[in-house]
Every structure is written in structure tokens, then in C-alpha cells.
Design a protein around this motif. Structure first.
Motif, PDB file in Angstrom:
ATOM      1  N   VAL A  11      -6.543 -23.132  21.141  1.00 28.95           N
ATOM      2  CA  VAL A  11      -7.133 -22.172  20.754  1.00 28.95           C
ATOM      3  C   VAL A  11      -8.129 -22.054  19.400  1.00 28.95           C
ATOM      4  O   VAL A  11      -8.858 -20.582  18.458  1.00 28.95           O
TER       5      VAL A  11
ATOM      6  N   MET B 162      -9.307 -13.846  13.344  1.00 29.50           N
ATOM      7  CA  MET B 162      -9.720 -15.245  13.607  1.00 29.50           C
ATOM      8  C   MET B 162     -11.889 -15.029  13.604  1.00 29.50           C
ATOM      9  O   MET B 162     -12.299 -16.284  13.235  1.00 29.50           O
TER      10      MET B 162
ATOM     11  N   THR C 180      -6.413 -20.642   4.230  1.00 33.13           N
ATOM     12  CA  THR C 180      -7.534 -20.942   4.993  1.00 33.13           C
ATOM     13  C   THR C 180      -8.380 -21.523   4.066  1.00 33.13           C
ATOM     14  O   THR C 180      -9.071 -21.748   3.116  1.00 33.13           O
TER      15      THR C 180
ATOM     16  N   LYS D  26      -4.145 -24.168  12.106  1.00 33.02           N
ATOM     17  CA  LYS D  26      -3.326 -24.065  12.388  1.00 33.02           C
ATOM     18  C   LYS D  26      -2.907 -22.576  13.079  1.00 33.02           C
ATOM     19  O   LYS D  26      -4.324 -21.797  12.272  1.00 33.02           O
ATOM     20  N   ASN D  27      -2.817 -22.326  14.077  1.00 33.29           N
ATOM     21  CA  ASN D  27      -2.914 -21.575  14.876  1.00 33.29           C
ATOM     22  C   ASN D  27      -4.559 -21.164  14.796  1.00 33.29           C
ATOM     23  O   ASN D  27      -4.084 -19.578  14.673  1.00 33.29           O
ATOM     24  N   GLY D  28      -5.703 -21.566  14.981  1.00 34.50           N
ATOM     25  CA  GLY D  28      -6.652 -21.278  14.983  1.00 34.50           C
ATOM     26  C   GLY D  28      -7.480 -20.779  13.944  1.00 34.50           C
ATOM     27  O   GLY D  28      -8.087 -20.859  13.689  1.00 34.50           O
ATOM     28  N   HIS D  29      -6.728 -21.155  13.010  1.00 29.27           N
ATOM     29  CA  HIS D  29      -7.427 -21.226  11.437  1.00 29.27           C
ATOM     30  C   HIS D  29      -7.778 -22.249  10.847  1.00 29.27           C
ATOM     31  O   HIS D  29      -6.590 -22.956  11.045  1.00 29.27           O
TER      32      HIS D  29
END
Lengths: 627, 701
Positions: free
Chosen positions: A211, B280, B323, A172-175
Motif C-alpha cells: 500500500v 498519497m 504523517t 498506516k494505510n500507506g501514510h
């Protein structure tokens, strides 16, 4: 282009072409092991494989809901055009939620072909989904499991399928959200499902950068697979391992006639060479003749040294004769060259190396055909100037000085400096020239370096004297092993090759008598063909060969005609290799060196892995081990 | 047939006198008059001690070390001899901690540091190697590296000599840099510029040691961290170099250490928490380090670093919580045995499983001890794992209610915390109470899971004689459990906590004093008369007034808060003021006259307002003209909050329907309060305006 209607694909749109190109490049980079002719990659949603409540637009990348959306019976899904190929190893796509619509009942996931499309992904057998309204994952079941956060307008949801361990995780959104499904079946399609009015999502199958850093994830798996290969136990035959490797290297050197190197190697490793040295030298001589375009002499030498060989191999003989004809047109064969003023001896300018650099024809035939599209030489290295390298070796009529242009261009094209070649190769060529086409590099350097270090590359290595290479420079010493070139020669060459290209090339070197001899030879060839036809029946290959060869005469400038490719000295290589194999076979030696056989087998194995859906094939590619 | 491995154990069959005799011989040869024979003796000694701890111990006992050091320092010794001496000493240092102690006692460190001044690279490397081994031992005082101020600059200059010097020196630095002073010494001697290029070294070992240096240099050091963000290595920003080192195909050790560097730089304020390299890259990297696939040490370090990284930032906490199932992943940290009996059980079970496997695989029984060593190693890490998990949970749940819910809903979570509170390891107890504290910030959890699991019981137990750091956390948690809506408040009160809290207020630690008085304040909020009396009795007015002059503003605030809570409903106000009115009025006067912040004065005026609400108590104000003047002046203060509080007080004094209200109104009118009130009805602040109007109405009625 954002306003394009449903399915209206404007081919001429430059922006679109750009996107298409970017997509191709990204897919090639992410999934290099996928053969798209066999297993195409998903590139858009399928207008055929969807429920009627689904509308597609923007090149079938945007999905919107157009049903009533009263209850779950109004759910609707769409699959991508193709299933995910196992050879991807790791596959990834992203979906951006453009609008969550009324309730945001959106499901993103995977499903097998034939799964009901009047449902959200995950509800049925062989269907898997992650739903936005509750963040649950649905694994072939109507009831979800708590999985991740909810998602809504503006979020980008990614779905990654690991075809090595058959799991799937979302982002989700790169995670990364962690594993959602395990034990996935093969051949799943990317799938999205919507259920209430106003829901719109956009897919990204690689059209845009992702992403999430999928390449980083892939690198981890590549390292894992490589580690697995490196640690793979070789068991009790450990002791034999060394011997096997040495014999492979040795037989390879012998096969291609690296006589002195083979001898030195045998001495250093205290192994024996099966073939005797004089035989190797004979083969080497014949090969050199073929590669120099002096096919007539090569035939003579073969008949003399290996009586009966060509008589028992009429196909080979015919092939050689056809080549001889081509070389006559070229002006290189001695039968026409003797008409020129210079002595044939001094014109022996072909440096020979391509002959000795093995090709992977057996394992990878299509690469040969791609080679013909580009002006690069078979050894995978483009010379500096395209126009000069197209027919680098045809210059029998030109200078006979040691720095004859032909030799020069060859030596340059034979350079192993692959970086030099890259700027000139077109994007599609780059891929191949890095790998298989770089014939010389076929011996893993580590292999050679390990076993070769310790014996000297002294003057008795003719190979080095002629400054050609099988691509391995001994990096540990200033001395060049197995030959790169002497630099001053390379430097000289550029100027000379420039001069050369200014001179118009002429049929049979422009000599009248030679031309007549060529015509006569053509007639003999025709007769031979007819004779073979009578004796062995029709042979379409022969017919084609003959036709192609004769067609050269139909053009004013044979070098720049549709069949002009034949004149490329590169074409001598296959003939040369066939002759070499035949001689070896005559001596009860293998047609192909075991090293190439092993390499070919490994290559086939990896391809087979893709077919039997072993995803790890993606990270077990030979290219990553052949430097 | 298993091959025979030559091991140090082979020597064990020799009888001890034999060993001593051989060792003696080695030492004797060091004293030979012929230098050539001495050299040969040292070389033989070198070969004899490798991997032989007993031999090493013997040689040390027999006094080899001073002689070796003498030979090493002697200018007449050949370079070869000096080098061999350093090698043997390095070998001796590789033995047990006792060996290291003996070497340090023989002043090996200054001798070797002196040796570094020699020009010969081989000798320098041998000295550094030995120094490295000595310094990385926990028994060596790191201060010894910093005693001679010329040492650090010299070490910096040796960094360029060879890959070995680079590896050893950076390793020494990363082990010896333990305090902010050490950081500054290294920083001031150009550690950053000298070590940064080593990150690009072709040697993995050098790269790793350099990386470790940066992690210890940046830790809680803003100056170093701020410098680091601007450093370029080969034209690339250091942060980008670290990001590359976190790529998933890099060795785990490298990923983890690079993540630590970025974490420390972020916490030191040099990188924003919303920077891509944190959100990130660093955060997901650290989450990966917590996965089951990682080694136990890596999981511990990963969890602790992650906890530290996101502690102050709710956004990072939110991202981490989604995560890779981090919250569930952490639950695995508890799946290691916690008691000795469990260990024995597991050993038995594993033996039962392993033995047939061994037969099956035809592996020699040599592997069995190896397996058990692995198991013991796991067990040793069980505590570490649990405390790391608790820390990470504490960080995750520090701010976000949804995350706290997710944590408490994790399987057996509350039970784990409860048992963690009474574990033998202090580290685990501390982490568990930290976790509990973090979760106790949730109203919902206080009402539900905290009550269901009676967490207050082990918490109370923990509060009886625990070390200060545990006490701080535990008492802070207790404060939350004593909040009015907490169902645990009742049982805690009954357990007789008041005495304990009162004793905390006498602590030397301001944090403990705050927590003690804070808990009392919460306890007194809307409490029964009985409880309030009990608090006042147990605390004693003397202590109460001592706290009102506490140097810590927080303590003062909470004490005022306690006073305010004690002085709430009318009967309570009158009762307390009748017994302690004089002291309280004195204290209030003192505070209003003293140099205090607005908040303190506001709180004090509120207390005065409460006093003004009492029947009898308000007379204490009405009869104190000085106090009335003060109130009047605060009504005209520039700060609205103080004006409000003062007006509130006046309004209570003149409230109608109470005995004597007329007299009070008259008195205050005479003192000019009405004019001020009238003025305040025109105030721009609506609250103040309203309150002034309400007060004025008392006159009109």
C-alpha cells in the motif's frame, strides 16, 4: 485458495505458483543486492518460531490468536522464517488487520532471535513494536511512548527497517508515520504479537503490491548514496587521478590487444605503453587464432613467438591441446580443415571479437555457469533466433564467402544492442545479462568517452575494420568508435544464418581423413595426459577435460549432446584468456588488467559490505555505475 | 597553503578617482566615430564589469546606459555590436537594485522588447537574458511586461527558438504573473500549450522554470486549473507528470514546485481532495518539505503550501496530523532565536565552537564570514519559519478536536502562541492569532489551555490598533473566548472590552462589523443586567438600529441575535422594552416587512416571542394590531420554522397564570388565532403540532 488449512501448501495450485512468482520478482526488484543463498529473505511466518497461542494458516501468512487472552501473560508472538538481511538496504513488510478480535491488543514490529515469544513485540530487550490499542511504540520496554494513531480492523500497517542508518518507521494505510526506533541492532526478524481472542492479521512480505510506495522511499536513499559516492573526496591525490584513470584505460586496451586503439589513446593522452607494439600485435594474432578455433596454429605461433612458454606451462598446453581436439571435432582446427577443399585462409571467418571482449570470470564465476543454461552468447546479447545462436560458429564447412554464417552470427551476437536481447532472455537471465555478462561493456563508457574523444578512430584501427566492438559507441558523432557493425552486414546475416542452420553439421566437417587425424590426435592427447600424470601427479581437472572432450565422440550428433556445450565457440574464450595471461606474465606484465582488478575489488567490497551489515551496499551496486 | 582567490574586492585598493577615470575612458570609447573601435570598447567594457559592482555603478552614473541603448537600437549598428551591448546591459542589471532602477528609468524594457523582433538568435538571447534579470528584480514593475499587447504573443512564439529563450521567457512569465488578469493574458495567448512540452525538456533549468510557470498560472485560478488537468504531455496527463516530478529522488526544488502546482489545482477545484495524487503523493511530499533536513526556505514554503492545501478538508488534516510526526516536527520551527540578544549569544557561541575547529582542519579564515552569513540567513528566516508553523497549525486544527488537542499538548505550544501574538513581525502576529483562532473552536481548549495561559491578555493587546487583517482574526478569536462556557469571558468583560467591540461595529469592513456584533452577542448571552445595560449604553440605540439595516446579512443576523440575547429574562425584557420599546418594535416591523431570508425573519419572530414573554413588554404587541396580523400570517407561512416561531410568540402572549391573560386570550380568539392554532394541531411537523397543542391548552385551562 483463501480457505487453505493451516500449513497445507498445494504445490500444484496455479494461483499459488503465480503468487510465488510474483513474490520472487518483487523481492528481486526490491532487494537486488541480497544473495539469498547466504541470507534468505523472510517470506512467511515461522511455524517453529512462535508461541503456542499463535495459529498460522494460508501458507503461514495469516496469524490468529488461539489462547485465553485473559491478560498480558497470555500474549503470543511469531517471528518470520528469516532475519532481515543487511544487504536489503531498506526492508519493508506490511500487515493487514483482518480482525481486531476482542480488544485489539496487537503489536507489529521486530525482534531478535531468542526473544521470548510469550510477549508482545517491544516489551523485551532486542524487541520493538507498535501497538494497535494505544498507538504507542515500545522500544525494548514495558512502557510505550506515544507514537502514532491507533489501528484496528481493516487497517494496513507497514514496517520499514532502514539498514543504512538503523532506524525504523511504520506506515498506516500507506501514510508514513515517522521514525519509531533508532539504533536498531542487526539481524531482526519481522514479528507480530496478539493478545486477545479473535485477533487475526495477514502478512505481506512482497506477495502483493504494498500500500505504501516503498520504492519511492528507496529511490530517495539510492540518490543519497549515489550522491555520497559522487561527492566522496579524493583528496590531495587529485592531480594523479587523471593519470591513474588513463593508465587503467590504456593497460586495459593493451591487455586485450586493442592495439591501434591503445596507440591512439596513448597519443591523445601523451602516455606511454609498457609493452611494445609488435608484442601486442603478436598476442592479438594468437588470440584471434584461438577464437577462430584454429588452436593448432595458435600453439605453433605461441611456440614460435614465445619459446619456452608452453613448455613451462604444461597445464596451459594441455588445456590448449584439449581445446584443439574439440575444435577438430568441430571441424574448425586447421589440422582437420586442411582436408577440406577450401583454403584455410579464406575460412578465417571468426570475427574475433569475443576474444577481445573481456570477461569477468575472476570476479564472478557463477555467471559463467548460468550463461551455459541459456542460448545467449557470453557477451550478454542474444541473437535474434535462439536456434541459430546455440552454436553459432561451427560452420567451417559452410560458405567461405565474406558473409559466412559463422561470422555473421557472431557479429550479431556481439552486438551491443542490449535491448534486442532482452525479449529473448528468460526472466532470470535478464538480471545477469544486464550486468556482468555483458563483458564488453565493462569499461564504463564515461571513462572511455572522456578519454577517447579527441583521437580519431581511423582505418588503422583494425578493430573497427573487423567490425567488432568493445561496446562503446561514441554517441557524440556519427562515426562509430571502437566499432559497432556496419548495418548492411547485420542485415545480410539473418538470411544466411537461417540457411546455415538447415545444413546438418558433421564430425570434422564430414571429412574421412580429417576424422582419422582427429582420432590420432586424440591418442597423442591421451599420451600427453599420461605423461603429465607421471611427471606431476594426478590432475583431476585434466582428467575431466579429457573425458569431456572424448565424450563428444560418443554421440551421433555431438552438437546436441549433453557435453555438446564444449563445441560452443564461446568456450574458446577462457582458453584464449588463459593463454593471453600467460604470455603477459612471461613479459612481467599483469595477468589481469588493473581495470578489471579494480572492478573486481569494488565488487568484492560491496559483497563484503553486505556481510558486515553495511546496508548502504544495497544502493552502491556496481551495476548502477556500469552503463 | 591557501590558494589566492581573485575577487571583486581586489579592486578596492584602487583609489576612487582612478576608478572613475577608467570608467570614463570606457564610456568615452562608446562615442568613437570608428564602429570597429566602438565594438572593441563595448567588449572591453563587458570584461571590465563582470563581477564588479563598483564599476557597474560608475558606468551607470557616467551615462553608459543611454548610449548602450542607443547603439543597441541603432539599425546601422552591426549585429555583433548590438548583441554585445545587450550583454553589457545584462551584466549591469546583475548588480544592485539601484542598477536595475537606473536601467528601468532609462526605458531599457521597451528597447529590449523591441530588440526581440530581430531575427538573430544570439541577439534575441542576449536581450532576453537582460530582460529576465531586470524582470525578476523586485524593484521592476511587472506591469511593464503587459503594456504592449503584442509582447506576450511574440514571447510565446520565441519559445521554440532555443533552450535559452525557453528558460528566460518562462522565468519572466513566472515572475511577472501576479494577478488574475496576468494569468488570463498568458492563458489566452496559449501559455499552457506552449509551456507544457517544456516540462520534458532535457534542460533541468527549462523544466524548472516551466514548472514554476504552471504554479503561478494555476494559483486560485479555476479556469486555468480545469484546463491543466486535461493537458497531455507526451501522451501523459499533466497531473501524472507532476506526480513523477515529486518522486523522492528528484531535486527538492522540483518536488516542492510540482507539489505546489497540484496543490493550487486542487484548491482551484480541478482535482478532488480525495484524489490519490493529493492524498498519497502531494500531501506526503509537502510534509517531507517540512522536515529538519530541508533548507529553511523549503521548510517555510512547504509548510505554507501544506497549510493552504488542507485548509478546507478535514480528511487531509487528519492524514497530515499522523504523517511523519508533523505536529512535533513543526515545533522545531520555533527553535530559532527570536530576539537580538539571542542572536548575539548564538554568534558568540558558534564562534567559540568554530574557531578551534578551523584550526583543527587547517582551513583558512576565509570560511568564517561565510559561516556567519549562513547564520544571519538562518536568523532572517526565523520569523518566516514561525509564521509558517503557526499557519500550518491553524490549518491542521481547523476542524478536528483530537488534532487541536495534539497541537496544544505539543511542548510549550500555548506559550509560543502567546509570545507570537506580541512579536514585532506583523506576519508572525497574524499567523499566531490565526492559529489561536483555529484552536479556539475547541470547547475543551477554551476551558483548559486558553484559560491557563491567559491568552485573552495578549489578544486584547493585539486588538488595540492593529491592521485590519489582524483585527479580523483577533476579534473572531475573541468571539469564541466570549462564549458562555469560556472561563476567559469574565476577565475579558472586566477588562472593558465593550467599547472596543462597539467601535468595531462601526468599521468599514463587514468582517470586522460581524465580529464586533458577534462578540457582543456572545457577551450578552445569559449575561447580568449590568452587562446588558452597558452594551446598550456603549453601542447606542442609534448604532444598534443602523446595524439592523446593515447591507451584510451576517451583520443583521448577529445584531438580531444580540437583541434576542439582550431580551432574555423577564425583568431584562421589560426594562429594555420600557426604554427602547418603540424603536425595537419599529425595527421588528421593518424587518418583517422587508425582503429578508427565512433565517432573518425567524430570528426576528423569536425576538418578538421574547418580547411577548415580558410582563409589560407584551402589551407593546397586544396593542399593535398590525403586528398581531403579521404574527397571524406567519403562523400560516409555508416555512415550518417561521410557523414555529410565530406560534411560540402567540403561546407566550396567551400564557395562563399571568395578569390579564384572559383578556389577551379573548382578543386573539376574536382575531381568529384559535382557528389557526387548531389547524396547526393537525400539522405534520411534530414540533409545530406540539407547540400548537400547548398553546391551545392555555385556552382550555
Amino acid at each position: 485458495m483463501a480457505e487453505l488449512g493451516a500449513g497445507s501448501l498445494q504445490v500444484g495450485d496455479p494461483a499459488l505458483n503465480y503468487q510465488e512468482r510474483e513474490l520472487n520478482e518483487r523481492l528481486k526488484r526490491l532487494y537486488p543486492a541480497v544473495n539469498e543463498e547466504e541470507t534468505p529473505l523472510p517470506r512467511s511466518w515461522s511455524p517453529k518460531d512462535k508461541y503456542s497461542y499463535i495459529g498460522l494458516s494460508q501458507n503461514n501468512l495469516r496469524v490468529h490468536y488461539k489462547g485465553h487472552g485473559k491478560n498480558h501473560k497470555d500474549a503470543a508472538s511469531v517471528r518470520a522464517t528469516h532475519p532481515i538481511p543487511a544487504a536489503c538496504g531498506i526492508y519493508y513488510f506490511e500487515v493487514k488487520i483482518v480482525s481486531k478480535g476482542r480488544d485489539g491488543y496487537m503489536g507489529i514490529g521486530l525482534s531478535a532471535q531468542g526473544v521470548n515469544m510469550n510477549r508482545l513485540p517491544g516489551w523485551d530487550k532486542h524487541s520493538y513494536g507498535y501497538h494497535g490499542d494505544d498507538g504507542h511504540s515500545f522500544c525494548s520496554s514495558g512502557t510505550g511512548q506515544p507514537y502514532g494513531p491507533t489501528f484496528t480492523t481493516g487497517d494496513v500497517i507497514g514496517c520499514c527497517v532502514n539498514l543504512i542508518n538503523n532506524t525504523c518507521f511504520y506506515t498506516k494505510n500507506g501514510h508514513s508515520l515517522g521514525v519509531a526506533f533508532t539504533d536498531l541492532p542487526p539481524n531482526l526478524y519481522p514479528t507480530v504479537g496478539l493478545q486477545t481472542p479473535g485477533e487475526i492479521v495477514d502478512a505481506n512480505f512482497g506477495q502483493q503490491p504494498f500500500v505504501f510506495d516503498i520504492e519511492d522511499y528507496m529511490s530517495e536513499w539510492r540518490a543519497k548514496i549515489h550522491g555520497m559516492i559522487a561527492r566522496f573526496p579524493i583528496g590531495e591525490r587529485l592531480g594523479e587521478w587523471q593519470a591513474v584513470l588513463q593508465s587503467m584505460v590504456s593497460s586495459y586496451l593493451v591487455h586485450h590487444g586493442y592495439c591501434a586503439t591503445a596507440m591512439a589513446f596513448a597519443r591523445a593522452t601523451e602516455t606511454k605503453i609498457q609493452e611494445d607494439q609488435s608484442s601486442i600485435k603478436n598476442r592479438q594474432r594468437i588470440q584471434k587464432l584461438v577464437l577462430a578455433g584454429r588452436v593448432g596454429e595458435a600453439i605453433d605461433a605461441t611456440q614460435q613467438l614465445y619459446p619456452g612458454l608452453l613448455e613451462h606451462n604444461p597445464n596451459l598446453l594441455f588445456m590448449l591441446k584439449c581445446r584443439q581436439f574439440v575444435e577438430m571435432v568441430n571441424g574448425t582446427d586447421s589440422e582437420v580443415r586442411c582436408f577440406s577443399t577450401r583454403s584455410p585462409k579464406s575460412q578465417d571467418s571468426y570475427p574475433g571479437s569475443p576474444s577481445l571482449s573481456p570477461r569477468h570470470g575472476a570476479t564472478n564465476p557463477h555467471l559463467h555457469s548460468t550463461a551455459t543454461d541459456s542460448p545467449t552468447c557470453s557477451n550478454g546479447v542474444t541473437s535474434k533466433n535462439k536456434s541459430h545462436s546455440k552454436y553459432p560458429g561451427i560452420s567451417s564447412s559452410s560458405s567461405s564467402s565474406p558473409s559466412s554464417p559463422s561470422s555473421i552470427v557472431y557479429s550479431e551476437s556481439n552486438s551491443t544492442d542490449s535491448t534486442k536481447s532482452q525479449p529473448h532472455s528468460s526472466a532470470s537471465n535478464q538480471e545477469t545479462s544486464d550486468g556482468w555478462r555483458r563483458g564488453e561493456n565493462i569499461v564504463p563508457p564515461s571513462l572511455l568517452q572522456k578519454h577517447c574523444s579527441g583521437f580519431s578512430a581511423d582505418s588503422e584501427m583494425e578493430i573497427e575494420a573487423e567490425h567488432y566492438t568493445n561496446g562503446v559507441a561514441d554517441s557524440s558523432s556519427a562515426r562509430i568508435m571502437n566499432g559497432t557493425y556496419k548495418h548492411e552486414e547485420i542485415l545480410q546475416t539473418d538470411n544466411h544464418s537461417l540457411d546455415e542452420s538447415d545444413q546438418p553439421r558433421q564430425l570434422c566437417g564430414g571429412n574421412q581423413a580429417a576424422t582419422e587425424r582427429m582420432i590420432q590426435f586424440g591418442r597423442e592427447l591421451q599420451a600427453l595426459s599420461e605423461q603429465l600424470c607421471r611427471e606431476y601427479g594426478k590432475n583431476p581437472t585434466h582428467k575431466k577435460m579429457l573425458q569431456d572432450a572424448f565424450s563428444l565422440l560418443a554421440y551421433a550428433d555431438p552438437w546436441n549432446c549433453p557435453v555438446g556445450q564444449q563445441l560452443d565457440p564461446m568456450q574458446r574464450e577462457s582458453v584464449c584468456s588463459a593463454l593471453n595471461s600467460a604470455i603477459l606474465e612471461l613479459q612481467n606484465l599483469p595477468r589481469q588488467p588493473p581495470l578489471m582488478l579494480a572492478l573486481g575489488q569494488a565488487h568484492e567490497c560491496v559483497q563484503l559490505m553486505a556481510r558486515v551489515r553495511a546496508g548502504s551496499c544495497s544502493f552502491a551496486r556496481l551495476e548502477s555505475f556500469l552503463h | 597553503e591557501a590558494c589566492r582567490i581573485k575577487s571583486p574586492l581586489d579592486h578596492s585598493h584602487m583609489d576612487s578617482s582612478e576608478v572613475t577615470a577608467t570608467s570614463r575612458h570606457y564610456v568615452d570609447r562608446l562615442f568613437d566615430p570608428d564602429p570597429q573601435k566602438v565594438l572593441q570598447g563595448v567588449i572591453d567594457m563587458k570584461n571590465a564589469v563582470i563581477g564588479n559592482n563598483k564599476q557597474k555603478a560608475n558606468l551607470i552614473v557616467l551615462g553608459a546606459v543611454p548610449r548602450l541603448l542607443y547603439l543597441l537600437q541603432q539599425p546601422t549598428s552591426s549585429l555583433e555590436l548590438r548583441t554585445e551591448c545587450a550583454v553589457v546591459l545584462g551584466s549591469l542589471a546583475m548588480g544592485t537594485e539601484n542598477n536595475i532602477k537606473s536601467l528601468v528609468d532609462c526605458h531599457i524594457i521597451p528597447a529590449l522588447l523591441q530588440g526581440l523582433l530581430c531575427q538573430d538568435l544570439k541577439f534575441i538571447e542576449a536581450c532576453l537574458r537582460c530582460l529576465r534579470t531586470v524582470f525578476i528584480s523586485p524593484v521592476t514593475p511587472v506591469q511593464l511586461l503587459f503594456t504592449d499587447p503584442t509582447v506576450i504573443p511574440h514571447l510565446m512564439s520565441l519559445l521554440s527558438r532555443s533552450q535559452r529563450t525557453q528558460e528566460y521567457i518562462t522565468q519572466i512569465f513566472s515572475h511577472c504573473c501576479k494577478t488574475p488578469e496576468h494569468q488570463m493574458i498568458l492563458y489566452n495567448h496559449g501559455a499552457i500549450q506552449n509551456i507544457a512540452p517544456l516540462l520534458m525538456s532535457p534542460s533541468y533549468k527549462v523544466q524548472m522554470q516551466a514548472l514554476k510557470c504552471f504554479s503561478v498560472l494555476a494559483y486560485e485560478n479555476t479556469q486555468v486549473s480545469m484546463t491543466l488537468v486535461n493537458v497531455l504531455v507526451d501522451g501523459e496527463l499533466l497531473t501524472q507528470v507532476f506526480v513523477k516530478m515529486m518522486q523522492r529522488d528528484r531535486p527538492i526544488e522540483m518536488q516542492l514546485t510540482a507539489a505546489k502546482c497540484l496543490t493550487y489545482m486542487c484548491r482551484a477545484g480541478a482535482i478532488r481532495t480525495d484524489d490519490t495524487c493529493i492524498i498519497m503523493k502531494t500531501l506526503p511530499c509537502l510534509v517531507r518539505m517540512c522536515s529538519k533536513e530541508r533548507l529553511l526556505e523549503e521548510r517555510v514554503e512547504g509548510a505554507e503550501t501544506l497549510a493552504y492545501l488542507m485548509e478546507p478538508d478535514v480528511e487531509l488534516q487528519r492524514i497530515a496530523s499522523i504523517t511523519d510526526h508533523l505536529v512535533a516536527m513543526l515545533a522545531d520551527y520555533f527553535k530559532y532565536p527570536s530576539s537580538v540578544s539571542a542572536i548575539a549569544d548564538i554568534k558568540r557561541v558558534r564562534m567559540a565552537i568554530v574557531s578551534p575547529c578551523i584550526k583543527l582542519l587547517l582551513v583558512s579564515s576565509v570560511y568564517l564570514p561565510v559561516f556567519l552569513i549562513q547564520l544571519d540567513h538562518d536568523l532572517k528566516h526565523a520569523h518566516e519559519l514561525r509564521q509558517a508553523a503557526f499557519k500550518l497549525y491553524a490549518s491542521l486544527g481547523a476542524n478536528d478536536e483530537d488534532i487541536r488537542k495534539k497541537i496544544t499538548e505539543t511542548e510549550n505550544m500555548m506559550d509560543r502562541i502567546v509570545s507570537g501574538l506580541s512579536e514585532s513581525s506583523i506576519k508572525v502576529r497574524l499567523a499566531a492569532v490565526r492559529c489561536l483562532h483555529s484552536l479556539s473552536r475547541s470547547v475543551q481548549q477554551l476551558r483548559t489551555s486558553f484559560h491557563d495561559h491567559a491568552v485573552w491578555k495578549p489578544l486584547m493587546k493585539l486588538l488595540q490598533n492593529a491592521p485590519d487583517e489582524v483585527l479580523v482574526m483577533a476579534s473572531s478569536t475573541l468571539c469564541n473566548l466570549l462564549l458562555e462556557f469560556s472561563p476567559s469571558k469574565e476577565p475579558i468583560l472586566e477588562s472593558g472590552v465593550v467599547e472596543l467591540l462597539c467601535s468595531l461595529t462601526q468599521s468599514d469592513s463587514p468582517a470586522l462589523r460581524v465580529n464586533g456584533i458577534w462578540a457582543l452577542m456572545n457577551m450578552a448571552f445569559q449575561a447580568d443586567q449590568k452587562v446588558k445595560v452597558e452594551i446598550v449604553r456603549a453601542l447606542g440605540t442609534e448604532q444598534l438600529f443602523r446595524l439592523l439595516s446593515d447591507p451584510d446579512a451576517n451583520v443583521l443576523m448577529k445584531t438580531l441575535g444580540l437583541l434576542r440575547n439582550l431580551l432574555s429574562t423577564r425583568p431584562h425584557i421589560d426594562q429594555i422594552m420600557s426604554s427602547h420599546g418603540k424603536q425595537i418594535m419599529q425595527a421588528v416591523t421593518l424587518i418583517l416587512e422587508g425582503e429578508h431570508g427565512i433565517e432573518v425573519k425567524e430570528q426576528t419572530l423569536c425576538i418578538l416571542g421574547n418580547i411577548a414573554d415580558g410582563h409589560t413588554a407584551k402589551e407593546l404587541i397586544m396593542t399593535n394590531d398590525d403586528m398581531l396580523q403579521k404574527i397571524k400570517s406567519y403562523m400560516g407561512h409555508s416555512n415550518v420554522k417561521l410557523q414555529l416561531a410565530a406560534t411560540f410568540c402567540v403561546s407566550n402572549l396567551i400564557w395562563n397564570e399571568e395578569d390579564g391573560s384572559q383578556e389577551r386570550q379573548d382578543k386573539l380568539r376574536e382575531m381568529g388565532f384559535v382557528d389557526i392554532l387548531h389547524k396547526l394541531t393537525q400539522a405534520s411537523d411534530p414540533n409545530l403540532c406540539d407547540r400548537a397543542k400547548t398553546a391551545m391548552q392555555q385556552y382550555l385551562a
